[in-house]
Design an enzyme around this catalytic site. Sequence first.
Site, PDB file in Angstrom:
ATOM      1  N   LYS A 112       0.819  -1.206   0.000  1.00 54.79           N
ATOM      2  CA  LYS A 112       0.000   0.000   0.000  1.00 54.79           C
ATOM      3  C   LYS A 112       0.853   1.256   0.000  1.00 54.79           C
ATOM      4  O   LYS A 112       0.493   2.243  -0.652  1.00 54.79           O
ATOM      5  CB  LYS A 112      -0.931   0.020   1.225  1.00 54.79           C
ATOM      6  CG  LYS A 112      -2.147  -0.863   1.089  1.00 54.79           C
ATOM      7  CD  LYS A 112      -3.175  -0.500   2.155  1.00 54.79           C
ATOM      8  CE  LYS A 112      -4.396  -1.393   2.104  1.00 54.79           C
ATOM      9  NZ  LYS A 112      -5.324  -1.132   3.213  1.00 54.79           N
ATOM     10  N   LYS A 193      -7.667 -13.152  -6.153  1.00 52.72           N
ATOM     11  CA  LYS A 193      -8.910 -13.099  -5.378  1.00 52.72           C
ATOM     12  C   LYS A 193      -9.728 -11.876  -5.763  1.00 52.72           C
ATOM     13  O   LYS A 193      -9.165 -10.811  -6.005  1.00 52.72           O
ATOM     14  CB  LYS A 193      -8.536 -13.032  -3.894  1.00 52.72           C
ATOM     15  CG  LYS A 193      -9.654 -13.361  -2.942  1.00 52.72           C
ATOM     16  CD  LYS A 193      -9.116 -13.356  -1.520  1.00 52.72           C
ATOM     17  CE  LYS A 193     -10.223 -12.917  -0.565  1.00 52.72           C
ATOM     18  NZ  LYS A 193      -9.737 -12.739   0.797  1.00 52.72           N
ATOM     19  N   LYS A 196     -12.173  -5.695  -3.460  1.00 50.01           N
ATOM     20  CA  LYS A 196     -12.968  -4.477  -3.396  1.00 50.01           C
ATOM     21  C   LYS A 196     -12.230  -3.289  -4.008  1.00 50.01           C
ATOM     22  O   LYS A 196     -12.835  -2.331  -4.437  1.00 50.01           O
ATOM     23  CB  LYS A 196     -13.238  -4.154  -1.913  1.00 50.01           C
ATOM     24  CG  LYS A 196     -14.663  -4.025  -1.589  1.00 50.01           C
ATOM     25  CD  LYS A 196     -15.083  -4.351  -0.146  1.00 50.01           C
ATOM     26  CE  LYS A 196     -14.121  -4.159   1.007  1.00 50.01           C
ATOM     27  NZ  LYS A 196     -14.184  -2.861   1.645  1.00 50.01           N
TER      28      LYS A 196
END
Length: 329
Positions: A112, A193, A196
């Site tokens: 991140k 996966k 979101k």
Amino acid sequence: MKARVFSGVQPTGNLHIGNYLGALSNWVKIQHSYESIFCIVDLHAVTVYQKPEELRAKILEIAALFLAAGIDPKHSSIIVQSSVPAHSELAWMLTCVTPMGWLQRMTQFKAKSAAQETVGDGLFQYPVLMAADILLYHAAIVPVGDDQSQHLELTRDIAQRFNSLYGETFVVPETKLPGFGARVMGLDDPTAKMSKSSAGAGHAIALLDTPEKIRKTFNRATTDSNPAVDFATMGPGVENLLGIYQAFSGTADAAMREKFTGMRYGDLKKQVAEMVIMHLEPLQQRYREITADPGYLEGVLREGAARVTPIANDTVELVKRRMGLYTAR
Ligand code: TRP
């Protein structure tokens, strides 16, 4: 006493069928066997910049989706993290017992922070706040996806370190329930996966997508070079589509093989899309009813906060006493 379950969801991006099949629908199933707290972690969301009005709307959207999916607010507590100040208080105390080296190893922080121009200190502290969420309630069980296992492991380390420095204080939590949750992959890339935060149009099916959008997204889903469904040689895209159908419909393995073997991909995609639409329609209907009455939603969140605050405050009080911080009592 029932064991306590705690889980959290960030109010960013759109909740999708991966969140539903992997988490939400299971929370609904287990909620009466445990004492559950489901937390909308807005303080985690602001570790990267969020537009204030979008964040506020997202918090309410997620709360309404929890209810629409079947979380029973009479039994389970739905809370917004920032409305229970003890989360921030405990986070500071835990920050003081967490070596920086432990946080520097977090792979999610590395990923991140690499994407940010300036990295707020909150992004570095993110896992400590998550540890506070869990330890505050002495949660025994924390159902999360694999991507959160490193943070859970850190939570256990922080709890143990605190306990050894200041005496037995925290329950060391378990990672998850055995066999918990289906793993849904991205429709555009079935090796990753469903996420979101992936913005790609063909990636996910959001819980609030219209039927037309759902049909379109499935229609574009990645498959493989076989001409039709073959269970022996199928690639991850076809396996994912079949997995979604099976998870929503509850069809047994043998019946899946019988129904889908030899089916062309265009037909497979239609079948999966209609199954998903059929299950999302009632959820979307409940969502519309819930959001038509904002007073009801606010009441649920207020009640949730009121129910958990005494537990959280007791923990902060205990931690203060253990650490020698001032307490009046
Ligand atoms: N970090 C979690 C995620 O992104 C969200 C979260 C915050 C959480 N606090 C938590 C999950 C406590 C479980 C328990 O998915």
